[in-house]
Design an enzyme around this catalytic site. Structure first.
Site, PDB file in Angstrom:
ATOM      1  N   HIS A 177       0.507  -1.125   0.254  1.00  0.00           N
ATOM      2  CA  HIS A 177      -0.076   0.028   0.414  1.00  0.00           C
ATOM      3  C   HIS A 177       0.934   1.362   0.183  1.00  0.00           C
ATOM      4  O   HIS A 177       0.554   2.642  -0.844  1.00  0.00           O
ATOM      5  CB  HIS A 177      -1.133   0.203   0.934  1.00  0.00           C
ATOM      6  CG  HIS A 177      -2.041  -0.870   1.141  1.00  0.00           C
ATOM      7  ND1 HIS A 177      -2.565  -1.637   0.320  1.00  0.00           N
ATOM      8  CD2 HIS A 177      -2.086  -2.157   2.513  1.00  0.00           C
ATOM      9  CE1 HIS A 177      -3.510  -2.725   0.496  1.00  0.00           C
ATOM     10  NE2 HIS A 177      -2.949  -2.726   2.097  1.00  0.00           N
TER      11      HIS A 177
HETATM   12  O1  RIB Z   1      -5.413   0.457   3.836  1.00  0.00           O
HETATM   13  C1  RIB Z   1      -3.627   0.629   4.202  1.00  0.00           C
HETATM   14  C2  RIB Z   1      -3.309   1.145   5.233  1.00  0.00           C
HETATM   15  O2  RIB Z   1      -3.754   1.334   6.408  1.00  0.00           O
HETATM   16  C3  RIB Z   1      -1.304   1.982   4.757  1.00  0.00           C
HETATM   17  O3  RIB Z   1      -0.687   3.300   4.822  1.00  0.00           O
HETATM   18  C4  RIB Z   1      -1.075   1.194   6.353  1.00  0.00           C
HETATM   19  O4  RIB Z   1       0.480   1.443   6.925  1.00  0.00           O
HETATM   20  C5  RIB Z   1      -2.115   1.124   7.256  1.00  0.00           C
HETATM   21  O5  RIB Z   1      -1.866   2.549   7.909  1.00  0.00           O
END
Ligand code: RIB
Ligand code: CA
Length: 329
Positions: free
Chosen positions: A264
């Site tokens: 992500h």
């Molecule tokens: O949904 C993914 C996000 O949520 C990323 O930034 C992960 O690190 C969590 O913070």
């Protein structure tokens, strides 16, 4: 040289595509990373530290994946590991603007960073809090020259927007991981963790009409780390690359999905490095600040605010770029 076919998950790569070059950018972008490290944050931070395209002016921390003390300590540990005591850390929000913070996520393992072997911080967090420093730094820099890479809940950025608007509008670009457009959420059916954790902050940042590029689950779920990538990174013999391999390995341990894991937060850095790998559309968005289970959900709404949103990505090329930047570090 990192073999790009090592990045596929045993699929043919299709016609050989020229890899996106690691071009020493004409001038590195002055960059601030706002983060809740977190395994995927840590991978993004190490990618940014490995790449000559970024001049990291500072790291601001926020509570999210885990509490603020742990996210702040983890930022310091990553910088100590990378030998980057030149980069200051500024502790930010311990809780969302106006609602209770999320429970710590087990997904990020021991110490919130997968239990990988990182040193203790060498440099303590600075005395200034994140928003005070952000405002002072932005007022001190030429307008439009500083990018903010936001990897967690947007509480710090929202506090800057609401409390120091003259400084906030000097931000060059905010690239933020968050939201889900056509993709199902990872908290509720339509809510993604970063926006769900502090929906009022997300709504304030969107409403500010600052130059925001949103990197939602629609693309981050298509940039998936595999064990082949772990092997490639570990074989590079480069410390940052090997550490990212260990972080991905720990990501596998913390979840049932053993085949691949979505990167992500690193997608934020990858967008900054190679926007041509992403398909971006302008969408008129509103942020749900009402319901609990759908808090932070994004709705395409004619009366919403125009936001640049990445909706497509060349996933393998993005992974190849990540591996090559780390292996070249
Ligand atoms: O949904 C993914 C996000 O949520 C990323 O930034 C992960 O690190 C969590 O913070
Ligand atoms: Ca994060």
């Amino acid at each position: 040289m990192v073999k790009s076919n090592a990045l596929s998950d045993n699929r043919t790569l299709g016609p050989e595509k020229a890899s996106t070059p690691i071009m020493p950018h004409a001038k590195p972008r002055v960059t601030i990373i706002d983060t809740d490290p977190g395994i995927d944050d840590a991978i993004g931070i190490l990618l940014a530290l490995a790449s000559p395209a970024f001049t990291i002016a500072g790291i601001t921390t926020v509570a999210g994946n885990i509490g603020i003390e742990t996210t702040t300590r983890n930022a310091g540990r990553l910088l100590a590991f990378a030998g980057r005591e030149d980069v200051p850390v500024f502790q930010g929000a311990a809780a969302p603007l106006s609602r209770p913070g999320p429970e710590p996520l087990n997904l990020h393992g021991e110490g919130g960073i997968g239990g990988v072997d990182l040193p203790d911080p060498i440099r303590e967090p600075e005395g200034l809090n994140a928003v005070e420093w952000l405002a002072g730094f932005l007022l001190d820099q030429p307008a439009g020259t500083v990018d903010v890479l936001a990897l967690g809940p947007l509480t710090n950025i929202a506090r800057l927007v609401l409390g120091q608007p003259d400084a906030a509008k000097r931000i060059g670009r905010i690239i933020a991981m968050g939201g889900a457009i056509h993709e199902h959420g990872n908290v509720g059916p339509r809510s993604e963790f970063n926006l769900w954790a502090d929906p009022e902050a997300a709504a304030a940042v969107v409403a500010s009409r600052l130059p925001l590029v949103l990197i939602p689950l629609d693309v981050t779920r298509r940039v998936r780390a595999t064990r082949a990538l772990v092997e490639t990174l570990s074989a590079s013999g480069k410390p940052l690359a090997s550490m990212v391999g260990s972080l991905i390995e720990s990501y596998f341990e913390s979840t049932a999905n053993r085949e691949s894991r979505p990167l992500h937060d690193p997608c934020v850095m990858l967008f900054a490095l190679a926007p041509e790998l992403f398909r971006v559309e302008e969408l008129s968005l509103s942020v749900d600040i009402g319901s609990v289970e759908e808090a932070g959900a994004l709705t395409i709404d004619g009366s919403g605010t125009p936001v640049q949103v990445a909706l497509g990505v060349e996933g393998l090329a993005a992974l190849d770029l990540l591996a090559r930047h780390l292996a070249a570090s």
